[in-house]
Enzyme design. Structure first.
Site, PDB file in Angstrom:
ATOM      1  N   CYS B  46       0.819  -1.216   0.000  1.00 63.50           N
ATOM      2  CA  CYS B  46       0.000   0.000   0.000  1.00 63.50           C
ATOM      3  C   CYS B  46       0.851   1.263   0.000  1.00 63.50           C
ATOM      4  O   CYS B  46       0.333   2.366  -0.086  1.00 63.50           O
ATOM      5  CB  CYS B  46      -0.948  -0.002   1.197  1.00 63.50           C
ATOM      6  SG  CYS B  46      -0.108  -0.207   2.759  1.00 63.50           S
ATOM      7  N   CYS B 114      -2.024  -3.291   8.323  1.00 66.26           N
ATOM      8  CA  CYS B 114      -1.668  -2.049   9.017  1.00 66.26           C
ATOM      9  C   CYS B 114      -1.228  -2.356  10.451  1.00 66.26           C
ATOM     10  O   CYS B 114      -0.258  -1.774  10.947  1.00 66.26           O
ATOM     11  CB  CYS B 114      -2.854  -1.089   9.061  1.00 66.26           C
ATOM     12  SG  CYS B 114      -3.420  -0.568   7.445  1.00 66.26           S
TER      13      CYS B 114
END
Lengths: 198, 135
Positions: B46, B114
């Site tokens: 990402c 994340c």
């Protein structure tokens, strides 16, 4: 039996199908054969009649994409009695993969039967540089965007050359590392572009 | 802009938004300080990058700060991680699992990476601190 070939379509079809490869793939006359080819999975490079290398002519790719999409758009096909809309979707998938510098690299790795999993980035210096540039963008906004954009694009060109070289020397590790770095640069470029447009 | 914000609000859990809007412990410490450990990590998938630093006194984490450039979940994950490890001794802090972060923030599966990034950052910071003490 060939009633679905309205004159307009046949005309466009001829223009597109000049290339024998495309005749086989998409011409409604070769419908059954085309179906079989698509199901077997077509090499994206072959689909767009391009040499299988990392560095590609993106303008050429884009031009072909537009032309093929015009002829093979589901609406066009449907109005000619062809109900299989896979063509258009497949063309898009292939185009998106080939036009993205990171995705194209991963696709090419796959074609070489190489692992495409993301490289765990351990180049701390590189990551720190990314952080400091993202920070500068956040603090200075559009003022810094132009300069950073220039730098990033230059770095990207370097990495692309490095990836191309990697493929020629079959240095898979180097390719994976460069592709990983390229992903971060693309993100940074995206952010800089957003700011520039504001 | 307002539309974008409302989209964020709909897509993220309130816990994430709370940390995203008012992140705790944003900042940086002197990297050259011997009592400071620095962890720098990034997720190529990402493009998110994260820097997490700890200041250690008597084997305990006295201060923990971070700087994250990425999505709301990445910012919330690193902010929560700094809060979590503050006051812990190094061994306990090393036990922090990404699942602790993910369940606290109600991260959906697609955002689990994340929390993994935040866990990696904590571990990298502790490892860096320990390495500094050996030298």
């Amino acid at each position: 039996m060939l009633g679905f070939l309205s004159r307009g379509f046949a005309h466009k079809c001829k223009a597109l199908m000049k290339h024998p490869h495309y005749c086989k793939l998409f011409c409604p006359l070769c419908y059954d054969e085309a179906q079989a080819v698509l199901e077997a999975g077509v090499n994206y490079y072959k689909l767009y009649i391009m040499e299988q290398s990392y560095l590609i002519d993106k303008e050429d790719l884009h031009k072909k994409y537009k032309l093929f999409q015009k002829v093979l758009h589901p609406d066009v096909l449907r109005s000619n009695g062809i109900t299989n809309p896979n063509y258009s979707k497949f063309l898009s998938e292939a185009y998106q993969t080939l036009s993205c510098d990171v995705q194209r690299g991963k696709y090419l790795l796959k074609l070489h039967n190489e692992n495409v999993e993301d490289f765990a980035m351990d180049d701390i210096e590189f990551l720190e540089e990314q952080i400091s540039k993202r920070e500068t963008l956040q603090q200075q906004g559009a003022r810094a965007a132009k300069k950073i954009l220039r730098e990033v694009q230059k770095d990207e060109e370097e990495l692309k050359k490095c990836i191309d070289k990697g493929f020629k020397q079959e240095n898979w590790m180097a390719i994976r590392e460069a592709l990983s770095k390229l992903s971060f640069l693309q993100k940074l470029e995206e952010e800089a572009k957003d700011l520039e447009e504001l | 802009m307002l539309k974008a914000l409302s989209l964020i609000k709909r897509a993220y859990h309130p816990k994430v938004i709370e940390y995203y809007e008012q992140p705790k412990n944003v900042g940086s410490l002197d990297k050259g300080d011997k009592s400071v450990g620095t962890g720098v990590v990034g997720a190529p998938a990402c493009g998110d990058v994260m820097k997490l630093q700890i200041k250690v006194e008597d084997g305990k984490i006295k201060e923990a700060v971070f700087k994250t450039f990425g999505c709301a979940s990445a910012i919330a994950s690193s902010s929560y991680a700094t809060e979590y490890i503050k006051g812990l001794d190094l061994n306990d802090a090393m036990q922090l699992k990404n699942s602790d972060i993910a369940s606290y923030l109600h991260l959906p599966p697609i955002k689990l990476h994340c929390s993994m990034l935040a866990e990696d950052a904590v571990k990298a910071a502790i490892t860096d601190f320990k390495k500094k003490q050996d030298n």
